[in-house]
Scaffold this motif. Structure first.
Motif, PDB file in Angstrom:
ATOM      1  N   ILE A  48      32.213  39.854  42.190  1.00 49.22           N
ATOM      2  CA  ILE A  48      32.399  38.334  42.100  1.00 49.22           C
ATOM      3  C   ILE A  48      33.616  37.885  41.190  1.00 49.22           C
ATOM      4  O   ILE A  48      33.761  36.940  40.835  1.00 49.22           O
ATOM      5  CB  ILE A  48      30.914  37.961  41.213  1.00 49.22           C
ATOM      6  CG1 ILE A  48      31.063  38.566  39.803  1.00 49.22           C
ATOM      7  CG2 ILE A  48      29.896  38.004  41.843  1.00 49.22           C
ATOM      8  CD1 ILE A  48      29.703  37.813  39.027  1.00 49.22           C
ATOM      9  N   GLY A  49      34.700  38.755  41.291  1.00 50.05           N
ATOM     10  CA  GLY A  49      35.837  38.533  40.634  1.00 50.05           C
ATOM     11  C   GLY A  49      36.408  38.837  39.274  1.00 50.05           C
ATOM     12  O   GLY A  49      37.561  38.639  38.883  1.00 50.05           O
ATOM     13  N   TYR A  50      35.776  39.673  38.515  1.00 48.36           N
ATOM     14  CA  TYR A  50      36.113  40.178  37.317  1.00 48.36           C
ATOM     15  C   TYR A  50      36.737  41.364  37.437  1.00 48.36           C
ATOM     16  O   TYR A  50      36.106  42.403  37.625  1.00 48.36           O
ATOM     17  CB  TYR A  50      34.812  40.189  36.350  1.00 48.36           C
ATOM     18  CG  TYR A  50      34.170  38.619  35.910  1.00 48.36           C
ATOM     19  CD1 TYR A  50      34.830  37.999  34.895  1.00 48.36           C
ATOM     20  CD2 TYR A  50      33.247  38.348  36.703  1.00 48.36           C
ATOM     21  CE1 TYR A  50      34.211  36.653  34.778  1.00 48.36           C
ATOM     22  CE2 TYR A  50      32.577  37.025  36.407  1.00 48.36           C
ATOM     23  CZ  TYR A  50      32.997  36.306  35.498  1.00 48.36           C
ATOM     24  OH  TYR A  50      32.669  34.915  35.240  1.00 48.36           O
ATOM     25  N   PRO A  51      37.888  41.582  36.950  1.00 45.92           N
ATOM     26  CA  PRO A  51      38.922  42.623  37.216  1.00 45.92           C
ATOM     27  C   PRO A  51      38.294  43.660  35.786  1.00 45.92           C
ATOM     28  O   PRO A  51      39.058  43.523  34.794  1.00 45.92           O
ATOM     29  CB  PRO A  51      40.119  42.235  37.007  1.00 45.92           C
ATOM     30  CG  PRO A  51      40.204  40.877  36.166  1.00 45.92           C
ATOM     31  CD  PRO A  51      38.806  40.314  36.530  1.00 45.92           C
ATOM     32  N   VAL A  52      37.590  44.511  35.924  1.00 49.04           N
ATOM     33  CA  VAL A  52      37.124  45.410  35.130  1.00 49.04           C
ATOM     34  C   VAL A  52      37.766  46.975  35.528  1.00 49.04           C
ATOM     35  O   VAL A  52      37.629  47.322  36.307  1.00 49.04           O
ATOM     36  CB  VAL A  52      35.534  45.715  35.177  1.00 49.04           C
ATOM     37  CG1 VAL A  52      35.223  46.667  33.706  1.00 49.04           C
ATOM     38  CG2 VAL A  52      35.080  44.316  34.847  1.00 49.04           C
ATOM     39  N   GLN A  53      38.520  47.199  34.404  1.00 51.53           N
ATOM     40  CA  GLN A  53      39.329  48.672  34.609  1.00 51.53           C
ATOM     41  C   GLN A  53      38.365  49.615  33.743  1.00 51.53           C
ATOM     42  O   GLN A  53      37.948  49.518  32.806  1.00 51.53           O
ATOM     43  CB  GLN A  53      40.587  48.510  33.877  1.00 51.53           C
ATOM     44  CG  GLN A  53      41.492  49.732  34.301  1.00 51.53           C
ATOM     45  CD  GLN A  53      43.001  49.557  33.382  1.00 51.53           C
ATOM     46  OE1 GLN A  53      43.109  49.531  32.066  1.00 51.53           O
ATOM     47  NE2 GLN A  53      43.943  49.191  34.184  1.00 51.53           N
ATOM     48  N   ALA A  54      38.291  50.959  34.885  1.00 52.34           N
ATOM     49  CA  ALA A  54      37.413  51.865  34.047  1.00 52.34           C
ATOM     50  C   ALA A  54      38.477  53.074  33.694  1.00 52.34           C
ATOM     51  O   ALA A  54      39.664  53.257  34.583  1.00 52.34           O
ATOM     52  CB  ALA A  54      36.508  52.388  35.322  1.00 52.34           C
ATOM     53  N   THR A  55      38.380  53.686  32.758  1.00 49.22           N
ATOM     54  CA  THR A  55      39.155  54.751  32.370  1.00 49.22           C
ATOM     55  C   THR A  55      38.245  56.149  32.235  1.00 49.22           C
ATOM     56  O   THR A  55      37.020  56.095  32.072  1.00 49.22           O
ATOM     57  CB  THR A  55      39.619  54.571  30.787  1.00 49.22           C
ATOM     58  OG1 THR A  55      38.439  54.618  30.148  1.00 49.22           O
ATOM     59  CG2 THR A  55      40.703  53.680  30.767  1.00 49.22           C
ATOM     60  N   LYS A  56      38.859  57.308  32.800  1.00 47.65           N
ATOM     61  CA  LYS A  56      37.946  58.528  32.808  1.00 47.65           C
ATOM     62  C   LYS A  56      38.062  59.104  31.455  1.00 47.65           C
ATOM     63  O   LYS A  56      38.772  59.136  30.632  1.00 47.65           O
ATOM     64  CB  LYS A  56      38.841  59.483  34.019  1.00 47.65           C
ATOM     65  CG  LYS A  56      38.836  58.955  35.325  1.00 47.65           C
ATOM     66  CD  LYS A  56      39.332  59.741  36.187  1.00 47.65           C
ATOM     67  CE  LYS A  56      39.526  59.019  37.644  1.00 47.65           C
ATOM     68  NZ  LYS A  56      40.222  59.902  38.605  1.00 47.65           N
ATOM     69  N   GLY A  57      37.058  60.120  31.583  1.00 48.41           N
ATOM     70  CA  GLY A  57      37.161  60.892  30.047  1.00 48.41           C
ATOM     71  C   GLY A  57      35.531  61.176  29.885  1.00 48.41           C
ATOM     72  O   GLY A  57      34.539  61.099  30.835  1.00 48.41           O
ATOM     73  N   ALA A  58      35.177  61.997  28.897  1.00 49.80           N
ATOM     74  CA  ALA A  58      33.830  62.513  28.755  1.00 49.80           C
ATOM     75  C   ALA A  58      33.160  61.245  28.509  1.00 49.80           C
ATOM     76  O   ALA A  58      31.837  61.428  29.210  1.00 49.80           O
ATOM     77  CB  ALA A  58      34.005  63.362  27.108  1.00 49.80           C
ATOM     78  N   ASP A  59      33.220  60.271  27.950  1.00 50.63           N
ATOM     79  CA  ASP A  59      32.309  59.064  27.891  1.00 50.63           C
ATOM     80  C   ASP A  59      32.637  58.048  28.919  1.00 50.63           C
ATOM     81  O   ASP A  59      31.858  57.347  29.453  1.00 50.63           O
ATOM     82  CB  ASP A  59      32.281  58.499  26.511  1.00 50.63           C
ATOM     83  CG  ASP A  59      31.028  57.710  26.278  1.00 50.63           C
ATOM     84  OD1 ASP A  59      30.168  57.819  27.063  1.00 50.63           O
ATOM     85  OD2 ASP A  59      31.087  56.852  25.341  1.00 50.63           O
ATOM     86  N   GLY A  60      33.898  58.129  29.189  1.00 48.92           N
ATOM     87  CA  GLY A  60      34.216  56.795  30.224  1.00 48.92           C
ATOM     88  C   GLY A  60      34.415  55.534  29.550  1.00 48.92           C
ATOM     89  O   GLY A  60      33.629  55.098  28.574  1.00 48.92           O
ATOM     90  N   GLY A  61      35.368  54.820  29.559  1.00 51.32           N
ATOM     91  CA  GLY A  61      35.539  53.359  29.077  1.00 51.32           C
ATOM     92  C   GLY A  61      35.752  52.304  29.959  1.00 51.32           C
ATOM     93  O   GLY A  61      36.133  52.433  31.224  1.00 51.32           O
ATOM     94  N   TYR A  62      35.540  51.076  29.566  1.00 50.62           N
ATOM     95  CA  TYR A  62      35.522  49.634  30.432  1.00 50.62           C
ATOM     96  C   TYR A  62      36.418  48.827  29.476  1.00 50.62           C
ATOM     97  O   TYR A  62      36.203  48.623  28.623  1.00 50.62           O
ATOM     98  CB  TYR A  62      34.471  49.304  30.956  1.00 50.62           C
ATOM     99  CG  TYR A  62      33.458  50.444  31.796  1.00 50.62           C
ATOM    100  CD1 TYR A  62      33.654  50.627  33.070  1.00 50.62           C
ATOM    101  CD2 TYR A  62      32.436  51.162  31.140  1.00 50.62           C
ATOM    102  CE1 TYR A  62      33.229  51.332  33.920  1.00 50.62           C
ATOM    103  CE2 TYR A  62      31.667  51.950  31.821  1.00 50.62           C
ATOM    104  CZ  TYR A  62      31.981  52.331  33.273  1.00 50.62           C
ATOM    105  OH  TYR A  62      31.493  53.070  33.882  1.00 50.62           O
ATOM    106  N   ARG A  63      37.283  48.057  30.314  1.00 50.36           N
ATOM    107  CA  ARG A  63      37.922  47.060  29.719  1.00 50.36           C
ATOM    108  C   ARG A  63      38.104  45.858  30.751  1.00 50.36           C
ATOM    109  O   ARG A  63      38.413  46.137  31.915  1.00 50.36           O
ATOM    110  CB  ARG A  63      39.221  47.494  29.310  1.00 50.36           C
ATOM    111  CG  ARG A  63      40.358  46.542  28.646  1.00 50.36           C
ATOM    112  CD  ARG A  63      41.691  46.921  28.432  1.00 50.36           C
ATOM    113  NE  ARG A  63      41.814  48.062  27.520  1.00 50.36           N
ATOM    114  CZ  ARG A  63      41.903  47.879  26.215  1.00 50.36           C
ATOM    115  NH1 ARG A  63      41.981  46.662  25.371  1.00 50.36           N
ATOM    116  NH2 ARG A  63      41.591  48.971  25.306  1.00 50.36           N
ATOM    117  N   LEU A  64      37.983  44.665  30.487  1.00 52.05           N
ATOM    118  CA  LEU A  64      38.373  43.550  31.028  1.00 52.05           C
ATOM    119  C   LEU A  64      39.877  43.223  31.046  1.00 52.05           C
ATOM    120  O   LEU A  64      40.502  42.982  30.204  1.00 52.05           O
ATOM    121  CB  LEU A  64      37.654  42.273  30.654  1.00 52.05           C
ATOM    122  CG  LEU A  64      37.422  40.949  31.767  1.00 52.05           C
ATOM    123  CD1 LEU A  64      36.738  41.368  32.831  1.00 52.05           C
ATOM    124  CD2 LEU A  64      36.870  39.837  31.034  1.00 52.05           C
TER     125      LEU A  64
END
Length: 322
Positions: A48-64
């Motif tokens: 629906i248009g929200y640019p959420v960036q994901a990072t790789k790693g053991a736990d993984g992370g998310y940032r808008l």
């Protein structure tokens, strides 16, 4: 556990709007769901248009992150109140940069504010005395928000109007645009009773009422509300011809001038001349020209030449005294 998907998505979005990276496990814990559910919800936000960036790693992370379009924002109570107070403070005076778009934003925000937050906004604004005011007369933000709503919604607007000589009338209009000159707000609208286009000073408007009747916008004679206002000012008795020469390219000057003054004419690559008709305080115009941060020379009218000279001498004395 949050089982209501829309409510969970709003909660997730509110968390992501905090400027930090959120580990997947922490988001899952906050929402009371599995990491797999968090990943699915992240995909829904992206759809629906929200640019959420994901990072790789053991736990993984998310940032808008910043995207190509402006998605809706989710505000908490304090943020909504702060934005509304700021927009109201700017809307109360015709400050350049706080134009129709800002007033439309205020109208949209106040439309959905709960009554308890609207009361907080009004109370806070009433309790605060601003350090500076615009040169023009103050305007109730409610007046501007009603007008902006009818402009955006193509809805007929009725209001009481006081002319310059004090005569009062009632007007029924099809509002086209709100225009700020940096000193005053004006409404450009089609006056249904007079069957013609008109400009109205917003500080002379009272009792604005959105009728609910929709209309199809008419074609403005000039095609541009700022240009129509400029031409309207030319016909007024209190207007005067302004001629100013600038020691700067026309493109540079045009970028700094308010649109309602019109474009300057290029003389050569490094200079241009502005010829237009304006109305209002010459002292304010002298200050406005000085605020452009460019070298200029007023050619007409002679009274404005004297005002600019007096202002310059006053500034020099102030600097020497300092």
């Amino acid at each position: 556990m949050t089982t209501d998907t829309p409510a969970r998505l709003l909660t997730l979005l509110s968390l992501l709007q905090t400027p930090r990276e959120w580990p997947g496990g922490e988001l899952a814990g906050r929402l009371g769901v599995s990491r797999r559910t968090v990943r699915r919800d992240i995909e829904r936000l992206r759809e629906i248009g929200y640019p959420v960036q994901a990072t790789k790693g053991a736990d993984g992370g998310y940032r808008l992150v910043a995207g190509t379009a402006m998605p809706p924002l989710v505000l908490d109570d304090e943020e909504a109140v702060a934005i509304a107070v700021g927009l109201r403070a700017g809307a109360g005076h015709a400050v350049e940069g706080v134009d129709e778009a800002s007033v439309r934003a205020l109208a949209k925000l106040e439309q959905v504010l709960p009554s308890r937050l609207r009361h907080r906004v009004a109370t806070l604004q009433a309790a605060v005395t601003p350090l500076t005011h615009g040169d023009g007369p103050g305007i109730a933000p409610e007046t501007l928000t009603v007008m902006a709503s009818t402009v955006a919604g193509r809805e007929r607007l009725r209001f009481a109007y006081r002319a310059g000589d004090g005569t009062g009338t009632r007007r029924l209009t099809e509002p086209y645009r709100l225009v700020s000159t940096g000193q005053r707000w004006y409404l450009v609208a089609y006056d249904l009773d007079r069957d013609d286009w008109r400009t109205f000073r917003v500080d002379r408007v009272s009792e604005p009422f959105a009728t609910g009747a929709r209309f199809t916008p008419r074609e403005l004679p000039t095609g541009n509300a700022a240009e129509y206002l400029r031409r309207s000012m030319q016909r007024r008795n209190d207007s005067y011809e302004l001629v100013v020469a600038f020691a700067a390219p026309a493109e540079t000057v045009a970028a700094r001038l308010p649109g309602w003054l019109g474009p300057p004419e290029a003389v050569d690559d490094g200079s241009c001349v502005l010829r237009t008709t304006v109305s209002g305080s010459m002292e304010w115009m002298a200050v406005r020209l000085a605020m452009l941060g460019l070298d200029f020379r007023v050619r007409e009218p002679e009274e404005l030449v004297r005002r600019v000279r007096d202002l310059g001498q006053r500034m020099v004395r102030a600097a020497e005294a300092g």
